[in-house]
Enzyme design. Sequence first.
Site, PDB file in Angstrom:
ATOM      1  N   GLU A   1       5.415 -12.823  10.385  1.00 39.44           N
ATOM      2  CA  GLU A   1       6.856 -12.973  10.310  1.00 39.44           C
ATOM      3  C   GLU A   1       7.191 -14.446  10.567  1.00 39.44           C
ATOM      4  OE1 GLU A   1       8.919 -10.646   9.520  1.00 39.44           O
ATOM      5  OE2 GLU A   1       7.733  -8.815   9.772  1.00 39.44           O
TER       6      GLU A   1
ATOM      7  N   LYS B   1       5.657  -0.148  13.206  1.00 34.04           N
ATOM      8  CA  LYS B   1       4.984   0.537  12.105  1.00 34.04           C
ATOM      9  C   LYS B   1       4.461   1.910  12.518  1.00 34.04           C
ATOM     10  CE  LYS B   1       3.691  -3.735   9.731  1.00 34.04           C
ATOM     11  NZ  LYS B   1       2.612  -4.672   9.346  1.00 34.04           N
TER      12      LYS B   1
ATOM     13  N   LEU C   1       0.835  -1.204   0.000  1.00 33.04           N
ATOM     14  CA  LEU C   1       0.000   0.000   0.000  1.00 33.04           C
ATOM     15  C   LEU C   1       0.876   1.263   0.000  1.00 33.04           C
ATOM     16  CD1 LEU C   1      -2.686  -0.988   2.662  1.00 33.04           C
ATOM     17  CD2 LEU C   1      -2.947  -0.970   0.171  1.00 33.04           C
TER      18      LEU C   1
ATOM     19  N   ASP D   1       5.600  -5.727  16.048  1.00 37.29           N
ATOM     20  CA  ASP D   1       5.570  -5.345  14.643  1.00 37.29           C
ATOM     21  C   ASP D   1       4.716  -4.096  14.436  1.00 37.29           C
ATOM     22  OD1 ASP D   1       6.284  -6.062  11.838  1.00 37.29           O
ATOM     23  OD2 ASP D   1       4.114  -6.230  11.629  1.00 37.29           O
TER      24      ASP D   1
END
Length: 814
Positions: free
Chosen positions: A666, A681, A612, A677
């Site tokens: 992952e 981000k 994206l 994670d």
Amino acid sequence: MKVLKFGGTSVANAKNISQVKDIVGQTPGDQLVVVVSALGGITDLLLKTADLAASQDKGYQAILKDIEDRHIKAIQELIPIASQSKVLSKVKSELNILETLLEGAYLIGEITPKLSDKIVSFGELLSSYIISEFFIISQLDAVYKDSRELIKTNNNYGKGIVNFEVTNNNCQTYFNQSKHRITVLGGFIASSTQGNSTTLGRGGSDYTAAIISGILNAETLEIWTDVSGMYTANPKIVKQAVAIPHISYEEAMELSHFGAKVLYPPTIQPVLAKGISIHIKNTFEPKAPGTLITENRNGSGKSVRGISHVENMALISLEGPGMVGIPGISKRFFEVLSEANISVVFITQASSEHSICVGIPAVDAEKAVTVINETFEYEIFRGKIKSVKAETDLAIIALVGDNMKSHQGLSGKMFSTLGKNNVNIRAIAQGASERNISAVIKKEDVKKALNALHEEFFEENVKQLNLFVMGVGNVGSKFLHQIQQQKKYLKENLKLNIRVIGISNSRTMFFDESGIPLRNWEDLLVSGAKADKSKFYDQVQKLNFRNSIFVDNTASLEVSKTYSDYLQNSISVVTCNKIACSSEYENYAELKNLARKYNAPFLFETNVGAGLPILDTLKNLIASGDKVLKIQAVLSGSLNFVFNNFNDRVTFHDVVKQAQEQGYTEPDPKIDLSGIDVMRKILILARESGNRLAMDEIENKSFLPEESLAAINNDDFFTSLTKYEESFQALYKHAADKDSKLKYVAQFDEGKASVGLQEIPKGHDFYNLEGSDNIVLFYTERYPNQPMIIKGAGAGAEVTASGIFADIIRIGNF
């Protein structure tokens, strides 16, 4: 009248000489002059025998035997047995004289320039005689003529100065009286007015042919060599180089001066004044059009006609305050170099008169330093001029073209192209005619510089990107497949030629500097060398390709630590590895700074949202002056997949296992489920929004039990999920009872960030988020109430690979 000159490679052996005979036999014209060089490599061997003999090294005898054997073999293969006796007798007689001369050099232990010219002249004497006899035996109307009887020079041995008055008379008299259609002459050799053998210096065979052409007003001078003309760049270095169909005398001289070896610059002088065309042709591809050299007929055509280079150069700089306003400094500087017989190839001088910089052959560097420092000893002692030192391991590259002066911005385009590829320019010079722009660079950067410039000026804007890919597992293999699939499309539509030069997994690595065939990269990788991150980087640096891009498809901390090495060598970095950008803020900021400083893009679009365009959109918002007020997002495709598929009919363990097997998590799924994670981000989004934030400042509201968080391997982790199934079911039931859905949400607001599991009610933008999709809501000054929304697939190998691919294309379009 036509003059044809054949170089050493064209007459290297019997097979090539037969090809020469066919070319001469098929050349139309009432009168032909054929000028030939020594058999390929013989001149160098003769010089070596002379040096060895003068050093009283009997090794010269073995080389002399090789020289004899090559000529005898050529005779035996070219001349029928019945006609060999005469030719062998003449050649052996000449070789006996050569042996006597070398014996003399051996006995006295020295060699004079006069003797050296005598020895080296045997190359052309023997080749021209053998070739003439072969022509005659082959029924060509040919005759042999000793060039020493025609071309007369002074006694400047090694580079005789032609006496054109005597030479003109000799040539006119001989060719007016000659009754043969073809005359065979040896190039390079001449004789003094006293009758001693002399030579015309480097490129002398070309010069011989030009002298004859000029005197006889030839229709054209054909120079036959082993390449199909003068190329836009050296084809051995630049594979995309093409022959130039038509070029001017001046352009040809410039290209030759800067290393185009198919033509020696002084060659053009005797034909230039008379407007005689020169045609460069390929002996081994006689039907190839070659390059025609005439007066400028390019009109207002292409600005840059060729790119050339000279290797093994040195820079000598004379500088100091004592030079400013002092007449005669330049005269003394160049005079001392001239007296030392040192050729100056390149000159540049500061307008302040504070320094003069010259480029000279590297072999003369030590001598130049000595003589200059001796000449300016007094000024150096007084501190008026600095002691001279030589910079070596350099090369000169030059853009050449008659019409360069009519086109704006060529210098900027040249230097920008070199700068983008980390090619440091040591000195610059441009002639007043603006026919060439030359720059001094490191010798090790020549290949990269020539290819980058050729791509910029000649390849119709097709840009070559050279990729070095680390990590070829789930994401990496999909990425390589996408490159293979789209390679043709990218070249035809986006003018991008993408090559994968190096690949590596955790076990092996493989390189192919011409490009790895992607149809069987797995087999090639298996046969590669042992994987080593440091050696991988060393090989990337050693290859020194233009437009190099390091692609990291791993989740490795150690690999992320290498980014700075690549960036500060102007090697772009593209990565889906989130570790670097979510590490200490100082490291993140340093990587961004290195990317700007060394003009090497550092792109990590796939760090947030896989394929994206989240980061790209955010960058555009910030660049256009907008300011982010708040970010709300579901950023984990893996967690969204898990909670979209988890219910009271399936265990939490099984759903997580499914997500792992389908590539949504992952390799270590705890990284996703623990919230680490997602923390990475939202941290990256906050930083890209212009905020300074650290990982430990993010609040993590974990839903996992402590035992699951403490698991040290995947087996223990999955065991713990089974153990706490009841608590996971309780989370699901609590949300379902309120007709809500579980979503793992990240938020950044007023400088603070948090991540955690939330119950999302109907009507919320997150409620209908399906599968592994991601969604990001940007509330900004321009979008304060209705946020900008980006939504779509945010996990999976295919979309992540496509995001990496998109970053590669972005770099290609820079």
